[in-house]
Design a protein around this motif. Sequence first.
Motif, PDB file in Angstrom:
ATOM      1  N   PHE A 270      39.778  60.500  45.333  1.00 16.53           N
ATOM      2  CA  PHE A 270      39.824  61.209  46.445  1.00 16.53           C
ATOM      3  C   PHE A 270      38.466  61.093  47.241  1.00 16.53           C
ATOM      4  CE2 PHE A 270      42.159  63.923  43.519  1.00 16.53           C
ATOM      5  CZ  PHE A 270      43.371  63.757  44.218  1.00 16.53           C
ATOM      6  N   GLU A 271      37.372  60.558  46.376  1.00 11.79           N
ATOM      7  CA  GLU A 271      36.040  60.410  46.882  1.00 11.79           C
ATOM      8  C   GLU A 271      35.892  58.941  47.730  1.00 11.79           C
ATOM      9  OE1 GLU A 271      33.652  60.402  43.343  1.00 11.79           O
ATOM     10  OE2 GLU A 271      32.898  62.471  44.039  1.00 11.79           O
TER      11      GLU A 271
ATOM     12  N   PHE B 281      49.827  68.829  47.527  1.00 15.95           N
ATOM     13  CA  PHE B 281      49.585  69.039  45.990  1.00 15.95           C
ATOM     14  C   PHE B 281      50.544  69.854  45.176  1.00 15.95           C
ATOM     15  CE2 PHE B 281      45.152  68.523  48.143  1.00 15.95           C
ATOM     16  CZ  PHE B 281      45.130  67.302  47.570  1.00 15.95           C
TER      17      PHE B 281
ATOM     18  N   ILE C  79      44.288  58.889  48.272  1.00 15.05           N
ATOM     19  CA  ILE C  79      44.675  60.516  48.033  1.00 15.05           C
ATOM     20  C   ILE C  79      45.731  60.331  46.943  1.00 15.05           C
ATOM     21  CG2 ILE C  79      45.714  62.471  48.651  1.00 15.05           C
ATOM     22  CD1 ILE C  79      43.990  62.133  51.269  1.00 15.05           C
ATOM     23  N   LEU C  80      46.660  59.421  47.158  1.00 14.57           N
ATOM     24  CA  LEU C  80      47.972  59.385  46.413  1.00 14.57           C
ATOM     25  C   LEU C  80      47.731  58.854  45.059  1.00 14.57           C
ATOM     26  CD1 LEU C  80      50.894  58.514  48.607  1.00 14.57           C
ATOM     27  CD2 LEU C  80      50.407  60.546  47.638  1.00 14.57           C
TER      28      LEU C  80
ATOM     29  N   GLU D 248      39.939  68.964  49.375  1.00 11.29           N
ATOM     30  CA  GLU D 248      40.575  70.414  48.712  1.00 11.29           C
ATOM     31  C   GLU D 248      40.775  69.915  47.139  1.00 11.29           C
ATOM     32  OE1 GLU D 248      44.080  71.883  50.422  1.00 11.29           O
ATOM     33  OE2 GLU D 248      44.451  73.225  48.591  1.00 11.29           O
ATOM     34  N   ALA D 249      41.357  68.668  46.950  1.00  5.29           N
ATOM     35  CA  ALA D 249      41.277  67.954  45.642  1.00  5.29           C
ATOM     36  C   ALA D 249      39.950  68.141  44.941  1.00  5.29           C
ATOM     37  CB  ALA D 249      42.117  66.760  45.672  1.00  5.29           C
ATOM     38  N   LEU D 250      39.004  67.671  45.717  1.00  6.99           N
ATOM     39  CA  LEU D 250      37.576  67.728  44.929  1.00  6.99           C
ATOM     40  C   LEU D 250      37.067  68.918  44.882  1.00  6.99           C
ATOM     41  CD1 LEU D 250      36.121  64.737  47.031  1.00  6.99           C
ATOM     42  CD2 LEU D 250      36.647  64.789  44.401  1.00  6.99           C
ATOM     43  N   ASN D 251      37.663  70.101  45.071  1.00  9.77           N
ATOM     44  CA  ASN D 251      37.293  71.460  45.333  1.00  9.77           C
ATOM     45  C   ASN D 251      36.125  71.670  46.127  1.00  9.77           C
ATOM     46  OD1 ASN D 251      39.085  73.063  43.592  1.00  9.77           O
ATOM     47  ND2 ASN D 251      38.696  71.654  42.091  1.00  9.77           N
ATOM     48  N   GLU D 252      35.826  70.844  47.196  1.00 14.44           N
ATOM     49  CA  GLU D 252      34.668  71.037  47.992  1.00 14.44           C
ATOM     50  C   GLU D 252      35.300  71.966  49.200  1.00 14.44           C
ATOM     51  OE1 GLU D 252      31.718  68.683  48.667  1.00 14.44           O
ATOM     52  OE2 GLU D 252      32.030  67.320  47.093  1.00 14.44           O
TER      53      GLU D 252
ATOM     54  N   GLN E 109      44.747  59.529  43.379  1.00 15.08           N
ATOM     55  CA  GLN E 109      43.778  60.550  42.962  1.00 15.08           C
ATOM     56  C   GLN E 109      42.398  59.887  43.085  1.00 15.08           C
ATOM     57  OE1 GLN E 109      46.603  61.301  39.372  1.00 15.08           O
ATOM     58  NE2 GLN E 109      45.414  63.108  39.652  1.00 15.08           N
TER      59      GLN E 109
ATOM     60  N   MET F  34      42.698  67.332  52.649  1.00 13.79           N
ATOM     61  CA  MET F  34      43.457  67.139  51.264  1.00 13.79           C
ATOM     62  C   MET F  34      42.490  66.684  50.276  1.00 13.79           C
ATOM     63  SD  MET F  34      46.669  68.255  51.646  1.00 13.79           S
ATOM     64  CE  MET F  34      47.458  67.367  50.541  1.00 13.79           C
ATOM     65  N   ALA F  35      41.778  65.727  50.732  1.00 15.95           N
ATOM     66  CA  ALA F  35      40.822  64.940  49.672  1.00 15.95           C
ATOM     67  C   ALA F  35      39.584  65.978  49.338  1.00 15.95           C
ATOM     68  CB  ALA F  35      40.235  63.682  50.329  1.00 15.95           C
TER      69      ALA F  35
ATOM     70  N   PRO G 278      48.643  64.812  44.108  1.00 18.03           N
ATOM     71  CA  PRO G 278      49.210  64.441  45.325  1.00 18.03           C
ATOM     72  C   PRO G 278      50.577  64.156  45.069  1.00 18.03           C
ATOM     73  CG  PRO G 278      47.428  62.905  44.763  1.00 18.03           C
ATOM     74  CD  PRO G 278      47.658  63.879  43.350  1.00 18.03           C
TER      75      PRO G 278
ATOM     76  N   HIS H 154      47.253  75.276  54.237  1.00 24.50           N
ATOM     77  CA  HIS H 154      46.356  74.885  53.176  1.00 24.50           C
ATOM     78  C   HIS H 154      45.012  75.761  53.710  1.00 24.50           C
ATOM     79  CE1 HIS H 154      47.533  71.515  50.984  1.00 24.50           C
ATOM     80  NE2 HIS H 154      48.650  71.254  51.922  1.00 24.50           N
TER      81      HIS H 154
ATOM     82  N   GLY I   3      36.811  66.226  40.945  1.00 17.86           N
ATOM     83  CA  GLY I   3      37.606  67.476  41.576  1.00 17.86           C
ATOM     84  C   GLY I   3      38.513  68.254  40.432  1.00 17.86           C
TER      85      GLY I   3
ATOM     86  N   ASN J 262      45.141  57.505  52.549  1.00 11.73           N
ATOM     87  CA  ASN J 262      46.352  57.986  52.102  1.00 11.73           C
ATOM     88  C   ASN J 262      46.653  57.673  50.725  1.00 11.73           C
ATOM     89  OD1 ASN J 262      48.135  60.141  52.519  1.00 11.73           O
ATOM     90  ND2 ASN J 262      49.620  58.848  53.290  1.00 11.73           N
TER      91      ASN J 262
END
Lengths: 85, 228
Positions: free
Chosen positions: A21-22, B193, A16-17, A50-54, A19, A47-48, B183, A78, B210, A13
Amino acid sequence: MNQEFDDLLELGNFYILSQRFEEAIKVLKKAEKIDKMSPVLYFNMGMAYEALNEKDKARNSFRLTLKLNPDDKAAQEHLTRLVEE
Amino acid sequence: MKQFVVIGLGRFGSSIAQALSAKGFEVLAIDENEDRVKEMEGIVSQAVVMDATDEKGLKELGITDFDTAIVSMGETVEDSIMITLSLKELGLKKVIVKAKSELHSKILRKVGADRIIFPEREMAERLAESIASPKIFDFIELSKTYGIIEMVVPKKLVNKTLSDLKMREKYKVSVIAIKRKLPYTLPDGSTDFKEDIVVGPGGGDEVISGDVLIMLGKNEDLEKIEKL
């Protein structure tokens, strides 16, 4: 509750916060080895991703969240967003 | 405020009428079918049942006061040609027409259509593009030589500032915007987000995993970035 699992979830978490993400995915995957039944874990993973656009991986993670907790509204939102994109 | 008239309220026509209306424009929606018109009531400024091939009727409706007409007659090629011709003869400045085939498009051009669209084909091309390269969200062709691409940043470019990346010197493209998901924590402790967009990013802006980069450049140079 497993302390190591909780710590990994919290670290995920934090990443993620921040940024990162990996890195979040790396620790969440470690957490998954301890407990595969946590909807929160899969939500954060979603969420992670999604942020990476995977998007495929994000969709799978949110589906797993909903399988474990069908009432998770955020995961549903989501997932809907990712499917409709 | 711009005013639009949408003729033909099938799936495409009704969608565009709704979308324009939602953007706050005045929209007059026309179809022969009463049910379709009823569905648009309350959504668009005015919805009218009429046969749009009736030039006199169109004139009486005050069609010439509109800026743009969108003609979307699904099945009836003949009608769409007739209507386009009438609208141009009545002096409408811009007429956009949905075409069914190349031949249809050719005739529409001859009768004065200002823009001809193939929604299904265009949508299919975009979908094909996004399935073939899921990291590319959009591509806008500005000319035969130049374009704008919206794509997920390649791994090779991650965790560096734009000045480190020297996009213009090395890759001959300009990053015009960066989109990313920011986030944040909700009161209940969960995370969500919000979409953030940095327009005209500076050299000090860092690109992170990303991120979606919106880049302008020659098509051949943009293609090179796609392959990174």
